[in-house]
Motif scaffolding. Structure first.
Motif, PDB file in Angstrom:
ATOM      1  N   LYS A   1      -4.455   3.840  65.235  1.00 57.34           N
ATOM      2  CA  LYS A   1      -3.480   3.113  65.373  1.00 57.34           C
ATOM      3  C   LYS A   1      -3.823   2.140  65.889  1.00 57.34           C
ATOM      4  O   LYS A   1      -3.478   1.171  65.471  1.00 57.34           O
ATOM      5  CB  LYS A   1      -2.454   3.844  65.694  1.00 57.34           C
ATOM      6  CG  LYS A   1      -1.089   4.443  64.990  1.00 57.34           C
ATOM      7  CD  LYS A   1      -1.336   4.377  63.023  1.00 57.34           C
ATOM      8  CE  LYS A   1       0.640   3.058  63.833  1.00 57.34           C
ATOM      9  NZ  LYS A   1       0.442   2.384  62.353  1.00 57.34           N
ATOM     10  N   PRO A   2      -4.199   2.324  67.160  1.00 58.00           N
ATOM     11  CA  PRO A   2      -4.877   0.861  68.005  1.00 58.00           C
ATOM     12  C   PRO A   2      -5.995  -0.159  67.547  1.00 58.00           C
ATOM     13  O   PRO A   2      -6.476  -1.285  67.132  1.00 58.00           O
ATOM     14  CB  PRO A   2      -5.266   1.573  69.075  1.00 58.00           C
ATOM     15  CG  PRO A   2      -4.574   2.919  69.800  1.00 58.00           C
ATOM     16  CD  PRO A   2      -5.088   3.687  67.942  1.00 58.00           C
TER      17      PRO A   2
ATOM     18  N   ALA B   1       2.883   7.751  62.491  1.00 57.15           N
ATOM     19  CA  ALA B   1       2.578   7.968  61.147  1.00 57.15           C
ATOM     20  C   ALA B   1       3.654   6.923  60.604  1.00 57.15           C
ATOM     21  O   ALA B   1       4.872   6.123  60.702  1.00 57.15           O
ATOM     22  CB  ALA B   1       2.852   9.303  60.744  1.00 57.15           C
ATOM     23  N   ASP B   2       2.955   5.836  59.408  1.00 55.18           N
ATOM     24  CA  ASP B   2       3.963   4.731  58.972  1.00 55.18           C
ATOM     25  C   ASP B   2       4.444   5.378  57.839  1.00 55.18           C
ATOM     26  O   ASP B   2       4.990   4.635  57.166  1.00 55.18           O
ATOM     27  CB  ASP B   2       2.718   3.845  58.246  1.00 55.18           C
ATOM     28  CG  ASP B   2       2.256   3.318  59.531  1.00 55.18           C
ATOM     29  OD1 ASP B   2       3.159   2.344  59.607  1.00 55.18           O
ATOM     30  OD2 ASP B   2       0.624   3.666  60.372  1.00 55.18           O
ATOM     31  N   ARG B   3       4.014   6.153  56.988  1.00 57.23           N
ATOM     32  CA  ARG B   3       4.404   6.911  56.198  1.00 57.23           C
ATOM     33  C   ARG B   3       4.669   8.325  55.700  1.00 57.23           C
ATOM     34  O   ARG B   3       3.185   8.927  56.098  1.00 57.23           O
ATOM     35  CB  ARG B   3       3.699   6.474  54.214  1.00 57.23           C
ATOM     36  CG  ARG B   3       3.392   4.488  54.152  1.00 57.23           C
ATOM     37  CD  ARG B   3       2.212   5.199  52.549  1.00 57.23           C
ATOM     38  NE  ARG B   3       1.885   3.611  53.182  1.00 57.23           N
ATOM     39  CZ  ARG B   3       0.867   2.974  52.263  1.00 57.23           C
ATOM     40  NH1 ARG B   3       0.488   3.844  51.500  1.00 57.23           N
ATOM     41  NH2 ARG B   3       0.453   1.611  52.598  1.00 57.23           N
TER      42      ARG B   3
ATOM     43  N   LYS C   1      -8.675   0.307  55.209  1.00 59.48           N
ATOM     44  CA  LYS C   1      -6.752  -0.005  55.938  1.00 59.48           C
ATOM     45  C   LYS C   1      -5.289   1.394  55.925  1.00 59.48           C
ATOM     46  O   LYS C   1      -4.825   0.820  56.836  1.00 59.48           O
ATOM     47  CB  LYS C   1      -6.929  -1.363  55.546  1.00 59.48           C
ATOM     48  CG  LYS C   1      -7.610  -2.576  54.914  1.00 59.48           C
ATOM     49  CD  LYS C   1      -7.851  -3.261  56.869  1.00 59.48           C
ATOM     50  CE  LYS C   1      -8.533  -4.342  56.810  1.00 59.48           C
ATOM     51  NZ  LYS C   1      -9.034  -4.513  57.565  1.00 59.48           N
ATOM     52  N   THR C   2      -5.827   2.145  55.153  1.00 58.91           N
ATOM     53  CA  THR C   2      -4.826   3.110  55.294  1.00 58.91           C
ATOM     54  C   THR C   2      -5.686   4.615  55.345  1.00 58.91           C
ATOM     55  O   THR C   2      -6.978   4.756  54.829  1.00 58.91           O
ATOM     56  CB  THR C   2      -4.231   2.796  53.764  1.00 58.91           C
ATOM     57  OG1 THR C   2      -3.129   1.320  54.296  1.00 58.91           O
ATOM     58  CG2 THR C   2      -2.670   3.930  54.262  1.00 58.91           C
TER      59      THR C   2
ATOM     60  N   VAL D   1      -4.749   0.045  61.553  1.00 55.31           N
ATOM     61  CA  VAL D   1      -5.033   1.042  60.458  1.00 55.31           C
ATOM     62  C   VAL D   1      -3.156   1.389  59.857  1.00 55.31           C
ATOM     63  O   VAL D   1      -3.100   1.874  60.963  1.00 55.31           O
ATOM     64  CB  VAL D   1      -5.970   2.134  60.207  1.00 55.31           C
ATOM     65  CG1 VAL D   1      -5.295   3.621  60.995  1.00 55.31           C
ATOM     66  CG2 VAL D   1      -6.282   2.841  58.952  1.00 55.31           C
ATOM     67  N   GLN D   2      -2.876   1.751  58.640  1.00 54.90           N
ATOM     68  CA  GLN D   2      -1.460   2.734  57.901  1.00 54.90           C
ATOM     69  C   GLN D   2      -1.661   3.915  58.004  1.00 54.90           C
ATOM     70  O   GLN D   2      -3.121   3.597  57.658  1.00 54.90           O
ATOM     71  CB  GLN D   2      -1.312   1.951  57.037  1.00 54.90           C
ATOM     72  CG  GLN D   2      -0.603   0.614  57.437  1.00 54.90           C
ATOM     73  CD  GLN D   2       0.605   0.737  56.325  1.00 54.90           C
ATOM     74  OE1 GLN D   2       0.680   1.213  55.137  1.00 54.90           O
ATOM     75  NE2 GLN D   2       1.929  -0.650  57.298  1.00 54.90           N
ATOM     76  N   ILE D   3      -1.245   5.371  58.364  1.00 54.13           N
ATOM     77  CA  ILE D   3      -1.655   6.320  58.904  1.00 54.13           C
ATOM     78  C   ILE D   3      -0.438   7.127  57.147  1.00 54.13           C
ATOM     79  O   ILE D   3       0.733   6.608  57.838  1.00 54.13           O
ATOM     80  CB  ILE D   3      -1.658   6.962  59.940  1.00 54.13           C
ATOM     81  CG1 ILE D   3      -2.884   6.340  60.328  1.00 54.13           C
ATOM     82  CG2 ILE D   3      -1.427   8.363  59.160  1.00 54.13           C
ATOM     83  CD1 ILE D   3      -2.974   6.931  61.992  1.00 54.13           C
ATOM     84  N   GLN D   4      -0.612   7.688  56.012  1.00 52.65           N
ATOM     85  CA  GLN D   4       0.087   8.661  55.701  1.00 52.65           C
ATOM     86  C   GLN D   4       0.086   9.864  55.471  1.00 52.65           C
ATOM     87  O   GLN D   4      -1.271   9.894  55.713  1.00 52.65           O
ATOM     88  CB  GLN D   4       0.267   7.860  53.952  1.00 52.65           C
ATOM     89  CG  GLN D   4      -1.301   8.030  53.236  1.00 52.65           C
ATOM     90  CD  GLN D   4      -1.215   7.444  51.885  1.00 52.65           C
ATOM     91  OE1 GLN D   4      -0.434   6.149  51.569  1.00 52.65           O
ATOM     92  NE2 GLN D   4      -1.628   8.074  50.515  1.00 52.65           N
ATOM     93  N   ILE D   5       0.758   9.848  55.895  1.00 54.16           N
ATOM     94  CA  ILE D   5       0.979  12.288  56.325  1.00 54.16           C
ATOM     95  C   ILE D   5       1.288  12.659  55.619  1.00 54.16           C
ATOM     96  O   ILE D   5       2.950  12.486  54.828  1.00 54.16           O
ATOM     97  CB  ILE D   5       0.688  12.358  57.862  1.00 54.16           C
ATOM     98  CG1 ILE D   5       0.846  11.572  58.586  1.00 54.16           C
ATOM     99  CG2 ILE D   5       0.761  13.659  58.267  1.00 54.16           C
ATOM    100  CD1 ILE D   5       0.836  11.890  60.082  1.00 54.16           C
TER     101      ILE D   5
END
Length: 247
Positions: free
Chosen positions: A77-78, A103-105, A48-49, A81-85
């Motif tokens: 993203k489509p 990016a989400d985070r 999920k991330t 999923v959440q993305i932290q970088i």
């Protein structure tokens, strides 16, 4: 109990997806040619991330894997999923660009230690949940510059400071366990979890599904998992299923 996040790591160096031992360049135990395909595969297996790190940026201060990160964002993203970088984010502009790309985070580590106000600036501009402060700890003290320097500040004290500045999460990496596949030492993470009121994401040493249970039990929000998944110590699907079966 809230869902415990199992967050696969996609660490990038020289355009490849790698896993290093103790974060040491040249110690790659895994090296895969297509990081974007790897990232999408984790999503398809239930992630999920995603945890993306530009290791060239972390070591050199120059983010060399930007095009790959953009490719991952556009493909993952489509899928919801959440993305932290993290890795090489050295300014508000760097953080802003990644968040604007989708990016989400963003993970602020070295830059947060050198310029704590950036945490408040990003939090005020993009929201608290967009800011993850990365605390990499060795023997209880925070390491910076891709783990090449050990500061004189304790992780617990730094965590409290950044919570007050507006961080939404803390990513706590126990360098003493990282990449060794010898299991987790929950004590440093537990101490931090009990000291702050924001979610703590654990990293370093996860080797078995039981390690995930241990981290969930002490109150961690989730865990970044790298080497254990890439070396087939367990599968992401099995870990997700096990955690759902025992709440």
């Amino acid at each position: 109990m809230a869902d415990f996040e199992i967050i696969p790591a996609v660490d990038m160096k020289n355009g490849k997806c790698v896993q290093l031992v103790q974060g040491v360049p040249g110690s790659e135990m895994v090296s895969l040619d297509d990081p974007a395909a790897v990232a999408v595969s984790w999503v398809n297996k239930g992630a999920k991330t995603l945890h993306l790190v530009d290791l060239d940026g972390a070591f050199e201060g120059k983010r060399r894997n930007g095009p790959i990160i953009e490719d991952i964002i556009s493909r993952a993203k489509p899928l919801g999923v959440q993305i932290q970088i993290g890795g090489g984010i050295r300014s508000f502009e760097d953080a802003s660009r990644l968040l604007s790309l989708g990016a989400d985070r963003v993970i602020l580590s070295t830059v947060a230690m050198k310029n704590p106000k950036i945490v408040q600036e990003v939090s005020d501009s993009f929201g608290k949940k967009s800011v993850v402060v990365g605390l990499d700890s060795k023997n209880g003290y925070v390491a910076i510059e891709g783990w090449t320097e050990i500061s004189k500040e304790k992780a617990v004290d730094v965590g409290k400071k950044f919570e007050n500045l507006g961080a939404g999460y803390i990513l706590f990496t126990n360098i003493d366990s990282e990449g060794l596949l010898k299991g987790v030492d929950t004590n440093p993470t537990k101490e931090l979890v009990e000291s702050v009121n924001i979610p703590v994401i654990a990293s370093g040493g996860v080797t078995t599904i039981d390690d995930l249970f241990k981290l969930r039990t002490i109150g961690a929000f989730g865990a970044v998992v790298g080497s254990a998944l890439y070396t087939n110590k367990f599968t992401l699907e099995d870990a997700i299923s096990a955690l759902k079966s025992i709440v």
